[in-house]
Structures are given as structure tokens and as C-alpha cells.
Design a protein around this motif. Sequence first.
Motif, PDB file in Angstrom:
ATOM      1  N   ILE A  71       0.394  -1.256  -0.369  1.00 58.20           N
ATOM      2  CA  ILE A  71      -0.084  -0.372   0.019  1.00 58.20           C
ATOM      3  C   ILE A  71       0.930   1.191  -0.388  1.00 58.20           C
ATOM      4  O   ILE A  71       2.156   1.462   0.443  1.00 58.20           O
ATOM      5  CB  ILE A  71      -0.783   0.181   0.935  1.00 58.20           C
ATOM      6  N   VAL A  72       0.594   1.693  -0.649  1.00 61.65           N
ATOM      7  CA  VAL A  72       1.374   3.936  -0.841  1.00 61.65           C
ATOM      8  C   VAL A  72      -0.160   4.956   0.140  1.00 61.65           C
ATOM      9  O   VAL A  72      -1.332   4.737  -0.068  1.00 61.65           O
ATOM     10  CB  VAL A  72       1.424   4.304  -1.328  1.00 61.65           C
ATOM     11  N   ILE A  73      -0.184   5.417   1.271  1.00 63.02           N
ATOM     12  CA  ILE A  73      -0.644   6.334   2.028  1.00 63.02           C
ATOM     13  C   ILE A  73      -0.189   7.754   1.747  1.00 63.02           C
ATOM     14  O   ILE A  73       0.733   7.985   1.375  1.00 63.02           O
ATOM     15  CB  ILE A  73      -0.881   6.187   3.115  1.00 63.02           C
ATOM     16  N   THR A  74      -0.885   8.397   0.794  1.00 67.29           N
ATOM     17  CA  THR A  74      -0.219   9.623   0.587  1.00 67.29           C
ATOM     18  C   THR A  74      -1.392  10.637   1.663  1.00 67.29           C
ATOM     19  O   THR A  74      -2.153  10.733   1.264  1.00 67.29           O
ATOM     20  CB  THR A  74      -0.776   9.750  -1.570  1.00 67.29           C
ATOM     21  N   PHE A  75      -0.253  11.866   2.055  1.00 67.10           N
ATOM     22  CA  PHE A  75      -1.161  13.093   1.670  1.00 67.10           C
ATOM     23  C   PHE A  75      -0.266  14.599   2.027  1.00 67.10           C
ATOM     24  O   PHE A  75       0.556  14.188   1.626  1.00 67.10           O
ATOM     25  CB  PHE A  75      -1.751  12.503   3.720  1.00 67.10           C
ATOM     26  N   ILE A  76      -0.851  15.668   2.563  1.00 72.30           N
ATOM     27  CA  ILE A  76      -0.234  16.527   2.322  1.00 72.30           C
ATOM     28  C   ILE A  76      -0.468  17.294   3.610  1.00 72.30           C
ATOM     29  O   ILE A  76      -1.419  17.411   5.055  1.00 72.30           O
ATOM     30  CB  ILE A  76      -1.341  17.061   1.377  1.00 72.30           C
ATOM     31  N   GLY A  77       0.584  18.375   4.260  1.00 73.01           N
ATOM     32  CA  GLY A  77       0.608  18.707   5.360  1.00 73.01           C
ATOM     33  C   GLY A  77       1.827  18.970   5.253  1.00 73.01           C
ATOM     34  O   GLY A  77       3.166  19.195   5.152  1.00 73.01           O
ATOM     35  N   ILE A 122       3.976  23.773  -0.607  1.00 68.51           N
ATOM     36  CA  ILE A 122       1.990  23.500  -0.661  1.00 68.51           C
ATOM     37  C   ILE A 122       2.013  25.152   0.237  1.00 68.51           C
ATOM     38  O   ILE A 122       2.309  24.843   1.118  1.00 68.51           O
ATOM     39  CB  ILE A 122       1.147  22.335   0.146  1.00 68.51           C
ATOM     40  N   VAL A 123       0.768  25.494  -0.568  1.00 71.66           N
ATOM     41  CA  VAL A 123       0.289  26.986   1.665  1.00 71.66           C
ATOM     42  C   VAL A 123      -0.761  26.337   1.804  1.00 71.66           C
ATOM     43  O   VAL A 123      -1.456  26.831   2.492  1.00 71.66           O
ATOM     44  CB  VAL A 123       0.307  28.087   0.487  1.00 71.66           C
ATOM     45  N   ASN A 124      -1.902  25.695   1.219  1.00 71.03           N
ATOM     46  CA  ASN A 124      -3.362  25.329   2.061  1.00 71.03           C
ATOM     47  C   ASN A 124      -3.420  24.076   2.051  1.00 71.03           C
ATOM     48  O   ASN A 124      -2.986  23.412   0.873  1.00 71.03           O
ATOM     49  CB  ASN A 124      -4.050  26.505   1.568  1.00 71.03           C
ATOM     50  N   ASP A 125      -3.609  23.173   3.676  1.00 73.69           N
ATOM     51  CA  ASP A 125      -3.559  22.125   2.881  1.00 73.69           C
ATOM     52  C   ASP A 125      -4.834  21.748   2.724  1.00 73.69           C
ATOM     53  O   ASP A 125      -5.756  22.767   3.340  1.00 73.69           O
ATOM     54  CB  ASP A 125      -3.501  21.471   4.990  1.00 73.69           C
ATOM     55  N   PRO A 126      -5.574  20.270   2.142  1.00 75.17           N
ATOM     56  CA  PRO A 126      -6.933  20.156   1.915  1.00 75.17           C
ATOM     57  C   PRO A 126      -7.449  20.303   3.316  1.00 75.17           C
ATOM     58  O   PRO A 126      -6.929  20.006   4.277  1.00 75.17           O
ATOM     59  CB  PRO A 126      -6.848  19.009   1.428  1.00 75.17           C
ATOM     60  N   GLN A 127      -8.889  21.019   2.973  1.00 68.20           N
ATOM     61  CA  GLN A 127      -9.791  21.076   3.656  1.00 68.20           C
ATOM     62  C   GLN A 127     -10.593  20.289   3.808  1.00 68.20           C
ATOM     63  O   GLN A 127     -11.501  20.416   2.371  1.00 68.20           O
ATOM     64  CB  GLN A 127     -10.293  22.135   4.167  1.00 68.20           C
ATOM     65  N   PHE A 128     -11.879  19.172   4.535  1.00 63.91           N
ATOM     66  CA  PHE A 128     -13.092  18.677   4.292  1.00 63.91           C
ATOM     67  C   PHE A 128     -13.986  19.292   4.876  1.00 63.91           C
ATOM     68  O   PHE A 128     -13.563  19.364   5.744  1.00 63.91           O
ATOM     69  CB  PHE A 128     -13.102  17.232   3.720  1.00 63.91           C
ATOM     70  N   GLU A 129     -15.694  18.900   4.696  1.00 58.93           N
ATOM     71  CA  GLU A 129     -16.811  19.124   5.930  1.00 58.93           C
ATOM     72  C   GLU A 129     -17.543  17.514   5.856  1.00 58.93           C
ATOM     73  O   GLU A 129     -17.959  17.299   4.298  1.00 58.93           O
ATOM     74  CB  GLU A 129     -17.552  20.215   5.457  1.00 58.93           C
ATOM     75  N   LYS A 130     -17.791  17.142   6.185  1.00 60.33           N
ATOM     76  CA  LYS A 130     -18.610  15.473   6.550  1.00 60.33           C
ATOM     77  C   LYS A 130     -20.097  16.663   6.121  1.00 60.33           C
ATOM     78  O   LYS A 130     -20.734  17.245   6.491  1.00 60.33           O
ATOM     79  CB  LYS A 130     -18.774  15.394   8.099  1.00 60.33           C
ATOM     80  N   THR A 131     -20.977  15.429   4.785  1.00 62.01           N
ATOM     81  CA  THR A 131     -22.235  16.337   4.393  1.00 62.01           C
ATOM     82  C   THR A 131     -23.531  15.499   4.674  1.00 62.01           C
ATOM     83  O   THR A 131     -24.589  15.804   4.132  1.00 62.01           O
ATOM     84  CB  THR A 131     -22.360  15.881   2.869  1.00 62.01           C
TER      85      THR A 131
END
Length: 154
Positions: A71-77, A122-131
Motif C-alpha cells: 500500500i501507499v498512503i499519500t497526504f499533504i501537510g 503547498i500553501v494550504n492543506d486540503p480541507q473537507f467537511e462531512k455532508t
Amino acid sequence: MPNHVEACLTEELLTLLRQERYVTLSTIDHETNAPSVSAISWLYAMDSKTVRFCVESRSAILDNLKQNNQIVITFIGSGSTYAISGRGTIISEEVEDMPIKLGLIECHVEEVKDIMFYGAKIVNDPQFEKTYDAEAALKLDNQVMDAMKKESHE
């Protein structure tokens, strides 16, 4: 300039992966042997060599890991993009006491690589909200995080 490579998570990355965040998970499709990428958020770094995550029990991710555990886990931070490569082990195909059926997977970290392209950050980390219902989402998130943090699973 080559990308920085570590054998385990740094303290900074360990801290980031102990918070809910948007990550992608790459596995090898069990039917086509092609790469398969999924977005997940239920992930927790147990220590510098161990990352756990939960997925729906019906997810193809479980079938993929049964055939090929890479597996490969990819993330921004921290201003960059990271790829965590390792081997996935299915700890449980159905975590107990959950309102939905979830599988628990543990990744044994083999390599952590800064994969950001040269000359950028990266200047902004991804953001999400639960719908869906915010209160229900928070309750479920807390239950899943508690389950991932348990030392042993039967």
C-alpha cells in the motif's frame, strides 16, 4: 535535488497523522492488478512505524489487500506531499461495537518519501467537511478513532 526519504514517520508527520485529515490510499486491484486509489479520512498513526485506518467492510480495499498487501498512503501537510509505503495487514474485517460495518487495517511503514515536485510548496492543506448530520458524524468519528487506538483487536 532528490526527494527526502525516511524509514519511518518523523515526529512532525506523526503529529499530523494523529489528526483527522484527507489522505489517499493506493492498493493493487485484486481483479485487474492495476493501481487503485481511494480517499479516506479515518486514519491514525500509532507510532513511527505503524499507521492504522478503517474502511467500510464492503470496500474493495480489503479484497485488494488479501491478494497483495502493498500500500501507499499519500497526504499533504507541512508544506509538502508525502507518500508512506508499506505492507497492509487486515486486523479485523468487522470492528466490534460500530454502528456501521468497518474493517481495520494496519500499515507497517517501510518508507516515507517527500514527493513534492521541485521548487514548490503547498500553501494550504486540503480541507473537507462531512455532508451528513454533524452530530452523528462527530459521534461516529470518535468511535472509529477510539477503535483504531486500541492496542489489541480480536
